[in-house]
Design a protein around this motif. Structure first.
Motif, PDB file in Angstrom:
ATOM      1  N   GLY A  47       0.818  -1.220   0.000  1.00 16.11           N
ATOM      2  CA  GLY A  47       0.000   0.000   0.000  1.00 16.11           C
ATOM      3  C   GLY A  47       0.845   1.259   0.000  1.00 16.11           C
ATOM      4  N   SER A  48       1.872   1.277   0.840  1.00 19.03           N
ATOM      5  CA  SER A  48       2.719   2.484   0.893  1.00 19.03           C
ATOM      6  C   SER A  48       3.514   2.645  -0.393  1.00 19.03           C
ATOM      7  CB  SER A  48       3.632   2.451   2.120  1.00 19.03           C
ATOM      8  OG  SER A  48       4.530   1.368   2.051  1.00 19.03           O
ATOM      9  N   TYR A  51       1.035   3.960  -2.921  1.00 21.49           N
ATOM     10  CA  TYR A  51       0.614   5.338  -2.631  1.00 21.49           C
ATOM     11  C   TYR A  51       1.699   6.344  -3.028  1.00 21.49           C
ATOM     12  CZ  TYR A  51      -1.452   9.367  -0.455  1.00 21.49           C
ATOM     13  OH  TYR A  51      -1.993  10.613  -0.253  1.00 21.49           O
ATOM     14  N   TYR A  52       2.935   6.046  -2.692  1.00 22.44           N
ATOM     15  CA  TYR A  52       4.013   7.001  -2.951  1.00 22.44           C
ATOM     16  C   TYR A  52       4.722   6.752  -4.277  1.00 22.44           C
ATOM     17  CZ  TYR A  52       3.299   8.440   1.833  1.00 22.44           C
ATOM     18  OH  TYR A  52       2.736   8.907   2.987  1.00 22.44           O
ATOM     19  N   ALA A  60       3.054   6.791  -8.772  1.00 19.32           N
ATOM     20  CA  ALA A  60       2.151   6.585  -7.643  1.00 19.32           C
ATOM     21  C   ALA A  60       0.753   6.245  -8.133  1.00 19.32           C
ATOM     22  CB  ALA A  60       2.116   7.838  -6.779  1.00 19.32           C
ATOM     23  N   LYS A  62      -2.227   6.402  -6.008  1.00 18.81           N
ATOM     24  CA  LYS A  62      -2.696   6.756  -4.673  1.00 18.81           C
ATOM     25  C   LYS A  62      -3.982   6.030  -4.268  1.00 18.81           C
ATOM     26  CE  LYS A  62      -0.397  11.215  -4.355  1.00 18.81           C
ATOM     27  NZ  LYS A  62       0.567  10.877  -3.332  1.00 18.81           N
ATOM     28  N   GLY A  65      -3.143   2.455  -3.466  1.00 16.06           N
ATOM     29  CA  GLY A  65      -2.353   2.424  -2.243  1.00 16.06           C
ATOM     30  C   GLY A  65      -3.201   2.664  -1.011  1.00 16.06           C
ATOM     31  N   LEU A  66      -4.129   3.613  -1.106  1.00 14.21           N
ATOM     32  CA  LEU A  66      -5.002   3.919   0.021  1.00 14.21           C
ATOM     33  C   LEU A  66      -5.866   2.708   0.378  1.00 14.21           C
ATOM     34  CD1 LEU A  66      -6.037   5.969   2.076  1.00 14.21           C
ATOM     35  CD2 LEU A  66      -7.659   6.763   0.337  1.00 14.21           C
ATOM     36  N   ALA A  93      -5.135  12.654   1.629  1.00 11.93           N
ATOM     37  CA  ALA A  93      -5.576  11.410   0.988  1.00 11.93           C
ATOM     38  C   ALA A  93      -7.018  11.049   1.320  1.00 11.93           C
ATOM     39  CB  ALA A  93      -4.666  10.231   1.316  1.00 11.93           C
TER      40      ALA A  93
END
Length: 194
Positions: A47-48, A51-52, A60, A62, A65-66, A93
């Motif tokens: 996920g991280s 997200y990044y 990314a 996002k 990832g979220l 986010a």
């Protein structure tokens, strides 16, 4: 490649080492497999990363990832809960919701407390088992015939142990309900009837 027969914690450690060495595909594949198996630490890492983004590997994503971070937090991954608490506090986010932020931090603290209680209980169980093993060993190594245990077990430890296990189970149910409420769900996590 990373041996999938290793414990998940070792696979994750090796995946992170592979990532540092520039072998991102090996790391990603290992963590993806662990995430598919339900490992919350792997879900948090994926996920991280989503997200990044990963420079020179992929941009990314996002939203994806979220979702992965929220999934990891929903099963008690402490880093994911902390990340969401800060995200809700600052409105990054997600829409700002300071009450949800407080709920995630409270859930994270409760999770840490329960983990410590569980570790203490497991240590206590190990000591009980060691004593019972020592007694059993002395019975089998003593001479002649075995006529059953010579010591009686009072049951007081057993009842306090079962009480401890029941308390942990109820705390886990209470925790799952609190995480569900913190996420705006009306049904507890794991309730298949909702």
């Amino acid at each position: 490649l990373i041996n999938p027969a290793l414990p998940a914690s070792q696979q994750i450690a090796q995946a992170l080492a592979k990532k540092k060495q520039g072998e991102f595909n090996t790391a990603w594949t290992t963590l993806s497999d662990l995430m598919a198996e339900g490992n919350d630490d792997a879900t948090w890492l994926i996920g991280s990363w989503l997200y990044y983004g990963e420079p020179s590997v992929f941009a990314a994503k996002k939203a994806d990832g979220l979702i992965a971070i929220q999934n990891a937090a929903s099963v008690g991954q402490p880093d994911a809960m902390k990340w969401l608490a800060y995200a809700y506090w600052d409105g990054v986010a997600v829409a700002q919701d300071r009450q949800k932020a407080k709920n995630y931090m409270a859930a994270r603290k409760a999770y840490a407390r329960r983990q410590a209680e569980f570790a203490a209980l497991m240590e206590r169980l190990a000591k009980i088992q060691a004593r019972q093993y020592a007694r059993a060993s002395s019975f089998t190594s003593s001479a002649s015939s075995y006529s059953g245990p010579s010591t009686s077990y009072s049951g007081s430890s057993s009842s306090s142990l079962s009480d401890s296990l029941a308390r942990i189970r109820s705390n886990n149910d209470y925790y799952a309900a609190n995480v569900s409420r913190a996420q705006g769900r009306s049904c507890p996590i794991g309730n298949s009837y909702c």
